[in-house]
Design a protein around this motif. Structure first.
Motif, PDB file in Angstrom:
ATOM      1  N   ALA A 111       0.818  -1.214   0.000  1.00  0.00           N
ATOM      2  CA  ALA A 111       0.000   0.000   0.000  1.00  0.00           C
ATOM      3  C   ALA A 111       0.853   1.265   0.000  1.00  0.00           C
ATOM      4  CB  ALA A 111      -0.928  -0.004   1.212  1.00  0.00           C
ATOM      5  N   ALA A 112       2.061   1.155   0.565  1.00  0.00           N
ATOM      6  CA  ALA A 112       2.898   2.334   0.744  1.00  0.00           C
ATOM      7  C   ALA A 112       3.961   2.512  -0.332  1.00  0.00           C
ATOM      8  CB  ALA A 112       3.588   2.268   2.112  1.00  0.00           C
ATOM      9  N   THR A 113       4.163   1.512  -1.186  1.00  0.00           N
ATOM     10  CA  THR A 113       5.250   1.550  -2.158  1.00  0.00           C
ATOM     11  C   THR A 113       4.780   1.012  -3.510  1.00  0.00           C
ATOM     12  OG1 THR A 113       6.118  -0.702  -1.839  1.00  0.00           O
ATOM     13  CG2 THR A 113       6.824   0.979  -0.248  1.00  0.00           C
ATOM     14  N   ASP A 114       5.676   1.074  -4.477  1.00  0.00           N
ATOM     15  CA  ASP A 114       5.429   0.482  -5.792  1.00  0.00           C
ATOM     16  C   ASP A 114       6.178  -0.845  -5.954  1.00  0.00           C
ATOM     17  OD1 ASP A 114       3.782   2.568  -6.713  1.00  0.00           O
ATOM     18  OD2 ASP A 114       5.539   3.779  -7.277  1.00  0.00           O
ATOM     19  N   LEU A 115       6.645  -1.420  -4.865  1.00  0.00           N
ATOM     20  CA  LEU A 115       7.380  -2.680  -4.957  1.00  0.00           C
ATOM     21  C   LEU A 115       6.487  -3.789  -5.506  1.00  0.00           C
ATOM     22  CD1 LEU A 115       9.325  -2.684  -1.561  1.00  0.00           C
ATOM     23  CD2 LEU A 115      10.311  -2.407  -3.852  1.00  0.00           C
ATOM     24  N   HIS A 116       7.025  -4.578  -6.405  1.00  0.00           N
ATOM     25  CA  HIS A 116       6.313  -5.723  -6.943  1.00  0.00           C
ATOM     26  C   HIS A 116       6.532  -6.915  -6.016  1.00  0.00           C
ATOM     27  CE1 HIS A 116       6.662  -3.794 -11.183  1.00  0.00           C
ATOM     28  NE2 HIS A 116       5.539  -3.461 -10.600  1.00  0.00           N
ATOM     29  N   TYR A 117       5.438  -7.427  -5.502  1.00  0.00           N
ATOM     30  CA  TYR A 117       5.514  -8.546  -4.553  1.00  0.00           C
ATOM     31  C   TYR A 117       5.285  -9.861  -5.276  1.00  0.00           C
ATOM     32  CZ  TYR A 117       6.211  -6.884   0.201  1.00  0.00           C
ATOM     33  OH  TYR A 117       6.768  -6.416   1.366  1.00  0.00           O
ATOM     34  N   TYR A 118       6.157 -10.818  -4.980  1.00  0.00           N
ATOM     35  CA  TYR A 118       6.043 -12.179  -5.496  1.00  0.00           C
ATOM     36  C   TYR A 118       5.875 -13.141  -4.329  1.00  0.00           C
ATOM     37  CZ  TYR A 118       7.964 -10.341  -9.871  1.00  0.00           C
ATOM     38  OH  TYR A 118       8.170  -9.625 -11.023  1.00  0.00           O
ATOM     39  N   ALA A 119       4.932 -14.055  -4.448  1.00  0.00           N
ATOM     40  CA  ALA A 119       4.803 -15.092  -3.430  1.00  0.00           C
ATOM     41  C   ALA A 119       6.065 -15.934  -3.433  1.00  0.00           C
ATOM     42  CB  ALA A 119       3.588 -15.963  -3.712  1.00  0.00           C
ATOM     43  N   GLY A 120       6.661 -16.111  -2.265  1.00  0.00           N
ATOM     44  CA  GLY A 120       7.832 -16.950  -2.128  1.00  0.00           C
ATOM     45  C   GLY A 120       7.482 -18.352  -1.688  1.00  0.00           C
ATOM     46  N   ASP A 121       6.218 -18.590  -1.477  1.00  0.00           N
ATOM     47  CA  ASP A 121       5.665 -19.899  -1.147  1.00  0.00           C
ATOM     48  C   ASP A 121       4.508 -20.106  -2.117  1.00  0.00           C
ATOM     49  OD1 ASP A 121       4.087 -21.976  -0.122  1.00  0.00           O
ATOM     50  OD2 ASP A 121       4.565 -21.504   1.947  1.00  0.00           O
ATOM     51  N   ASP A 122       4.583 -21.167  -2.921  1.00  0.00           N
ATOM     52  CA  ASP A 122       3.614 -21.369  -3.994  1.00  0.00           C
ATOM     53  C   ASP A 122       2.170 -21.268  -3.501  1.00  0.00           C
ATOM     54  OD1 ASP A 122       6.188 -22.271  -4.688  1.00  0.00           O
ATOM     55  OD2 ASP A 122       5.406 -23.697  -6.146  1.00  0.00           O
ATOM     56  N   ALA A 123       1.897 -21.851  -2.339  1.00  0.00           N
ATOM     57  CA  ALA A 123       0.527 -21.898  -1.833  1.00  0.00           C
ATOM     58  C   ALA A 123       0.028 -20.547  -1.349  1.00  0.00           C
ATOM     59  CB  ALA A 123       0.426 -22.916  -0.700  1.00  0.00           C
ATOM     60  N   LYS A 124       0.914 -19.559  -1.236  1.00  0.00           N
ATOM     61  CA  LYS A 124       0.498 -18.208  -0.824  1.00  0.00           C
ATOM     62  C   LYS A 124       0.168 -17.328  -2.022  1.00  0.00           C
ATOM     63  CE  LYS A 124       1.403 -18.715   3.680  1.00  0.00           C
ATOM     64  NZ  LYS A 124       2.435 -19.730   3.765  1.00  0.00           N
ATOM     65  N   LEU A 125       0.272 -17.858  -3.233  1.00  0.00           N
ATOM     66  CA  LEU A 125       0.104 -17.024  -4.416  1.00  0.00           C
ATOM     67  C   LEU A 125      -1.255 -16.330  -4.453  1.00  0.00           C
ATOM     68  CD1 LEU A 125       0.731 -15.866  -7.195  1.00  0.00           C
ATOM     69  CD2 LEU A 125       0.125 -18.096  -8.189  1.00  0.00           C
ATOM     70  N   LEU A 126      -2.341 -17.079  -4.396  1.00  0.00           N
ATOM     71  CA  LEU A 126      -3.655 -16.458  -4.538  1.00  0.00           C
ATOM     72  C   LEU A 126      -3.953 -15.477  -3.404  1.00  0.00           C
ATOM     73  CD1 LEU A 126      -6.130 -16.175  -6.286  1.00  0.00           C
ATOM     74  CD2 LEU A 126      -7.148 -18.130  -5.079  1.00  0.00           C
ATOM     75  N   PRO A 127      -3.680 -15.821  -2.131  1.00  0.00           N
ATOM     76  CA  PRO A 127      -3.898 -14.821  -1.078  1.00  0.00           C
ATOM     77  C   PRO A 127      -3.120 -13.530  -1.309  1.00  0.00           C
ATOM     78  CG  PRO A 127      -3.608 -16.987  -0.106  1.00  0.00           C
ATOM     79  CD  PRO A 127      -3.295 -17.131  -1.555  1.00  0.00           C
ATOM     80  N   LEU A 128      -1.874 -13.635  -1.783  1.00  0.00           N
ATOM     81  CA  LEU A 128      -1.083 -12.428  -1.995  1.00  0.00           C
ATOM     82  C   LEU A 128      -1.553 -11.648  -3.221  1.00  0.00           C
ATOM     83  CD1 LEU A 128       2.492 -13.641  -1.007  1.00  0.00           C
ATOM     84  CD2 LEU A 128       1.152 -11.867   0.116  1.00  0.00           C
ATOM     85  N   LEU A 129      -2.010 -12.348  -4.260  1.00  0.00           N
ATOM     86  CA  LEU A 129      -2.613 -11.629  -5.385  1.00  0.00           C
ATOM     87  C   LEU A 129      -3.788 -10.779  -4.904  1.00  0.00           C
ATOM     88  CD1 LEU A 129      -2.688 -14.353  -8.205  1.00  0.00           C
ATOM     89  CD2 LEU A 129      -1.261 -12.294  -8.159  1.00  0.00           C
ATOM     90  N   GLY A 130      -4.500 -11.304  -3.919  1.00  0.00           N
ATOM     91  CA  GLY A 130      -5.670 -10.605  -3.411  1.00  0.00           C
ATOM     92  C   GLY A 130      -5.364  -9.288  -2.740  1.00  0.00           C
ATOM     93  N   ILE A 131      -4.120  -9.084  -2.305  1.00  0.00           N
ATOM     94  CA  ILE A 131      -3.767  -7.817  -1.662  1.00  0.00           C
ATOM     95  C   ILE A 131      -2.778  -7.015  -2.488  1.00  0.00           C
ATOM     96  CG2 ILE A 131      -4.298  -8.600   0.674  1.00  0.00           C
ATOM     97  CD1 ILE A 131      -1.242  -8.959   1.089  1.00  0.00           C
ATOM     98  N   GLY A 132      -2.551  -7.441  -3.749  1.00  0.00           N
ATOM     99  CA  GLY A 132      -1.760  -6.602  -4.639  1.00  0.00           C
ATOM    100  C   GLY A 132      -0.483  -7.188  -5.187  1.00  0.00           C
ATOM    101  N   ALA A 133      -0.171  -8.447  -4.879  1.00  0.00           N
ATOM    102  CA  ALA A 133       1.042  -9.054  -5.425  1.00  0.00           C
ATOM    103  C   ALA A 133       0.922  -9.218  -6.934  1.00  0.00           C
ATOM    104  CB  ALA A 133       1.307 -10.405  -4.763  1.00  0.00           C
ATOM    105  N   VAL A 134       2.068  -9.402  -7.595  1.00  0.00           N
ATOM    106  CA  VAL A 134       2.078  -9.492  -9.058  1.00  0.00           C
ATOM    107  C   VAL A 134       2.309 -10.905  -9.568  1.00  0.00           C
ATOM    108  CG1 VAL A 134       2.905  -7.114  -9.290  1.00  0.00           C
ATOM    109  CG2 VAL A 134       4.572  -9.001  -9.263  1.00  0.00           C
ATOM    110  N   GLY A 135       2.811 -11.810  -8.703  1.00  0.00           N
ATOM    111  CA  GLY A 135       3.112 -13.144  -9.203  1.00  0.00           C
ATOM    112  C   GLY A 135       3.805 -14.005  -8.171  1.00  0.00           C
ATOM    113  N   VAL A 136       4.613 -14.960  -8.667  1.00  0.00           N
ATOM    114  CA  VAL A 136       5.211 -15.959  -7.795  1.00  0.00           C
ATOM    115  C   VAL A 136       6.620 -16.274  -8.268  1.00  0.00           C
ATOM    116  CG1 VAL A 136       4.285 -17.893  -9.170  1.00  0.00           C
ATOM    117  CG2 VAL A 136       4.872 -18.264  -6.756  1.00  0.00           C
ATOM    118  N   VAL A 137       7.504 -16.500  -7.317  1.00  0.00           N
ATOM    119  CA  VAL A 137       8.784 -17.160  -7.585  1.00  0.00           C
ATOM    120  C   VAL A 137       8.609 -18.565  -7.025  1.00  0.00           C
ATOM    121  CG1 VAL A 137      11.274 -17.176  -7.243  1.00  0.00           C
ATOM    122  CG2 VAL A 137      10.053 -14.995  -7.429  1.00  0.00           C
ATOM    123  N   GLY A 138       8.301 -19.501  -7.903  1.00  0.00           N
ATOM    124  CA  GLY A 138       7.802 -20.796  -7.473  1.00  0.00           C
ATOM    125  C   GLY A 138       8.820 -21.910  -7.509  1.00  0.00           C
TER     126      GLY A 138
END
Length: 293
Positions: free
Chosen positions: A180-207
């Motif tokens: 919310a405070a930055t333009d950093l692109h967030y990637y899920a570092g745990d495959d199973a966290k991908l969808l929850p993190l997409l829900g709050i603004g993440a861009v993808g996954v390092v799977g």
């Protein structure tokens, strides 16, 4: 949301070894091409934890970057893991990776020595300035011993080369605050966290499981981006046994077992890691088959 310059689907690639335990560069090229052409990865990460980076030499790391970039060309980006617990050595690996052709860098929190937050900020800022390449920070406190706290990440986001976070902190509120405070692109570092993190603004996954699930994971991300949350959830639930099964033991052990199961062996592991047990390999192979991967 701006399109992430390194892509959305990134696999932390295992390092193939030959029968004598040396790095098998030819097989590394083949695996990288498989990840891009068959599993639809936007980028491939070499020399990460899943690539057994603690066991490979600096020269081997440079060669892996070189041959993987040669294999994927302009079809995908190549990220190089460069993080160590020594700022000077990390800078050397950054420059080496840049010379070898890397498109971006992944830098883990310095481990074991437990630097305080102000020292972490200085370390990452210094390392990020060593090259002109975009850098993703790897926040994984259960391995590194220290989190990169939200306030530190917000400060680090001001550096022009620090463009993202591989998030394995398991603190979704802190992640949401930084996004919310930055333009950093967030990637899920745990495959199973991908969808929850997409829900709050993440861009993808390092799977990790994306050695096998990449194509379907790309479909999940695409469904989410076009606003089809129900389809994204359907794919996520179908892949959840794969996302979690790859971590039944150390991820690289399961990936190498899974690749062998699929007829694409990539050799053994370097100590202290060892191959997955027959039971672990059989169980994970059945999970892959059940998911039609």
């Amino acid at each position: 949301m701006t399109e992430p310059i390194l892509g959305r689907l990134i696999t932390a690639m295992v390092t193939p070894f030959d029968e004598e335990g040396g790095v098998d560069l030819a097989r590394a090229e083949q695996l990288a091409a498989r990840l891009v052409d068959e599993q639809l990865n936007d980028a491939v990460l070499v020399n990460g934890t899943t690539g057994e980076a603690p066991t490979t030499t600096d020269r081997e790391k440079a060669e892996l970057v070189r041959v993987v970039k040669q294999a994927v060309g302009d079809r995908a980006n190549v990220l190089a893991g460069v993080g160590t617990f020594d700022t000077h050595h990390t800078i050397e690996l950054c420059r080496q990776a840049a010379q070898a052709g890397a498109d971006g860098l992944l830098t883990v929190t310095p481990y074991y020595s437990l630097p305080p937050q102000d020292a972490l900020v200085e370390h990452f800022q210094t390392v990020a300035g060593a090259t002109d390449l975009p850098m993703v920070l790897y926040d994984i406190p259960h391995r590194a011993g220290r989190p990169i706290e939200a306030a530190s990440l917000i400060t680090l986001a001001e550096h022009p080369n620090i463009i993202g976070v591989k998030d394995a902190k398991n603190d979704i509120v802190a992640s949401a605050q930084v996004m919310a405070a930055t333009d950093l692109h967030y990637y899920a570092g745990d495959d199973a966290k991908l969808l929850p993190l997409l829900g709050i603004g993440a861009v993808g996954v390092v799977g990790t499981s994306t050695h096998f699930s990449g194509r379907r994971t790309a479909e999940l991300i695409e469904a989410w981006l076009r606003g089809d949350a129900a389809e994204a959830l359907r794919i996520y639930r179908a892949l959840l046994p794969v996302y979690t099964g790859v971590f039944a033991t150390q991820g690289v052990m399961m990936v190498k077992a899974g690749l062998a199961h699929q007829g694409f062996p990539v050799g053994g592991l370097r100590g202290p890691l060892r191959p997955a047990s027959e039971q672990q390999a059989r169980t994970f192979g059945a999970i892959l088959d059940a998911a039609d991967l």
